[in-house]
Design a protein around this motif. Structure first.
Motif, PDB file in Angstrom:
ATOM      1  N   ASP A  60       0.810  -1.214   0.000  1.00 57.11           N
ATOM      2  CA  ASP A  60       0.000   0.000   0.000  1.00 57.11           C
ATOM      3  C   ASP A  60       0.847   1.269   0.000  1.00 57.11           C
ATOM      4  O   ASP A  60       0.374   2.331  -0.393  1.00 57.11           O
ATOM      5  CB  ASP A  60      -0.918   0.042   1.223  1.00 57.11           C
ATOM      6  N   SER A  61       2.082   1.176   0.478  1.00 58.69           N
ATOM      7  CA  SER A  61       2.945   2.353   0.616  1.00 58.69           C
ATOM      8  C   SER A  61       4.334   2.095   0.013  1.00 58.69           C
ATOM      9  O   SER A  61       5.345   2.137   0.710  1.00 58.69           O
ATOM     10  CB  SER A  61       3.081   2.727   2.091  1.00 58.69           C
ATOM     11  N   PRO A  62       4.391   1.833  -1.284  1.00 58.06           N
ATOM     12  CA  PRO A  62       5.689   1.519  -1.889  1.00 58.06           C
ATOM     13  C   PRO A  62       6.688   2.673  -1.834  1.00 58.06           C
ATOM     14  O   PRO A  62       7.901   2.443  -1.786  1.00 58.06           O
ATOM     15  CB  PRO A  62       5.344   1.146  -3.334  1.00 58.06           C
ATOM     16  N   GLU A  63       6.194   3.915  -1.805  1.00 58.51           N
ATOM     17  CA  GLU A  63       7.106   5.065  -1.745  1.00 58.51           C
ATOM     18  C   GLU A  63       7.857   5.091  -0.419  1.00 58.51           C
ATOM     19  O   GLU A  63       9.050   5.361  -0.370  1.00 58.51           O
ATOM     20  CB  GLU A  63       6.348   6.396  -1.926  1.00 58.51           C
ATOM     21  N   VAL A  64       7.133   4.816   0.673  1.00 61.89           N
ATOM     22  CA  VAL A  64       7.757   4.809   1.996  1.00 61.89           C
ATOM     23  C   VAL A  64       8.763   3.667   2.067  1.00 61.89           C
ATOM     24  O   VAL A  64       9.883   3.837   2.544  1.00 61.89           O
ATOM     25  CB  VAL A  64       6.694   4.676   3.119  1.00 61.89           C
ATOM     26  N   ALA A  65       8.373   2.496   1.583  1.00 58.07           N
ATOM     27  CA  ALA A  65       9.272   1.341   1.604  1.00 58.07           C
ATOM     28  C   ALA A  65      10.537   1.625   0.793  1.00 58.07           C
ATOM     29  O   ALA A  65      11.647   1.322   1.239  1.00 58.07           O
ATOM     30  CB  ALA A  65       8.548   0.111   1.063  1.00 58.07           C
ATOM     31  N   ALA A  66      10.390   2.230  -0.360  1.00 60.09           N
ATOM     32  CA  ALA A  66      11.550   2.544  -1.200  1.00 60.09           C
ATOM     33  C   ALA A  66      12.454   3.571  -0.532  1.00 60.09           C
ATOM     34  O   ALA A  66      13.681   3.464  -0.591  1.00 60.09           O
ATOM     35  CB  ALA A  66      11.084   3.050  -2.559  1.00 60.09           C
ATOM     36  N   GLU A  67      11.852   4.554   0.112  1.00 62.27           N
ATOM     37  CA  GLU A  67      12.636   5.602   0.779  1.00 62.27           C
ATOM     38  C   GLU A  67      13.573   5.020   1.841  1.00 62.27           C
ATOM     39  O   GLU A  67      14.680   5.517   2.043  1.00 62.27           O
ATOM     40  CB  GLU A  67      11.691   6.620   1.422  1.00 62.27           C
ATOM     41  N   TYR A  68      13.135   3.952   2.505  1.00 57.26           N
ATOM     42  CA  TYR A  68      13.934   3.349   3.570  1.00 57.26           C
ATOM     43  C   TYR A  68      14.662   2.080   3.112  1.00 57.26           C
ATOM     44  O   TYR A  68      15.187   1.338   3.935  1.00 57.26           O
ATOM     45  CB  TYR A  68      13.071   3.103   4.808  1.00 57.26           C
ATOM     46  N   GLY A  69      14.692   1.842   1.808  1.00 54.57           N
ATOM     47  CA  GLY A  69      15.467   0.742   1.262  1.00 54.57           C
ATOM     48  C   GLY A  69      14.989  -0.635   1.681  1.00 54.57           C
ATOM     49  O   GLY A  69      15.790  -1.543   1.872  1.00 54.57           O
ATOM     50  N   ILE A  70      13.681  -0.799   1.804  1.00 53.99           N
ATOM     51  CA  ILE A  70      13.130  -2.084   2.226  1.00 53.99           C
ATOM     52  C   ILE A  70      13.212  -3.062   1.064  1.00 53.99           C
ATOM     53  O   ILE A  70      12.616  -2.859   0.015  1.00 53.99           O
ATOM     54  CB  ILE A  70      11.668  -1.937   2.703  1.00 53.99           C
ATOM     55  N   MET A  71      13.997  -4.120   1.264  1.00 52.16           N
ATOM     56  CA  MET A  71      14.184  -5.142   0.230  1.00 52.16           C
ATOM     57  C   MET A  71      13.569  -6.487   0.648  1.00 52.16           C
ATOM     58  O   MET A  71      13.303  -7.317  -0.200  1.00 52.16           O
ATOM     59  CB  MET A  71      15.677  -5.336  -0.044  1.00 52.16           C
ATOM     60  N   SER A  72      13.402  -6.704   1.950  1.00 43.71           N
ATOM     61  CA  SER A  72      12.841  -7.946   2.471  1.00 43.71           C
ATOM     62  C   SER A  72      11.851  -7.617   3.578  1.00 43.71           C
ATOM     63  O   SER A  72      11.974  -6.584   4.232  1.00 43.71           O
ATOM     64  CB  SER A  72      13.944  -8.831   3.050  1.00 43.71           C
TER      65      SER A  72
END
Length: 105
Positions: A60-72
């Motif tokens: 639901d929040s891919p921008e937030v995940a990308a900002e913090y480098g969430i890969m797993s």
């Protein structure tokens, strides 16, 4: 669990500027995330007002995940006074999260 975040704007508003915020990045379909949820809920009860918990659904929040480098998933980031200070990737035992929180609470 405090809330579900939908976008960058609401995410920033939920991070404590003073104190500790624990942010869990996961997804509804993620089995390890489902196992982590009761652990985080226990920590929320145990630490009460010393800790804020925020749940981010990466779908639901891919921008937030990308900002913090969430890969797993799950990934847990600890924010202290508004700044990210620790990052744990993958499911860990409750004691690992407690030890981490004790550094900042």
């Amino acid at each position: 669990m405090n809330m579900h975040v939908d976008n960058n704007t609401s995410f920033r508003d939920k991070i404590r500027l003073e104190g500790v915020t624990l942010v869990e990045f996961g997804a509804v379909w993620c089995p390890p995330c489902k196992v982590l949820l009761p652990i985080l809920e226990e920590l929320d009860r145990e630490y009460e007002d010393k800790l804020s918990l925020v749940k981010v659904d990466c779908d639901d929040s891919p921008e937030v995940a990308a900002e913090y480098g969430i890969m797993s998933m799950p990934t847990v980031i600890v924010f202290h006074n508004g700044e990210p200070v620790e990052k744990l990737v993958g499911l860990r035992p409750k004691g690992v999260y407690e030890t981490l929180l004790l550094r900042y609470v």
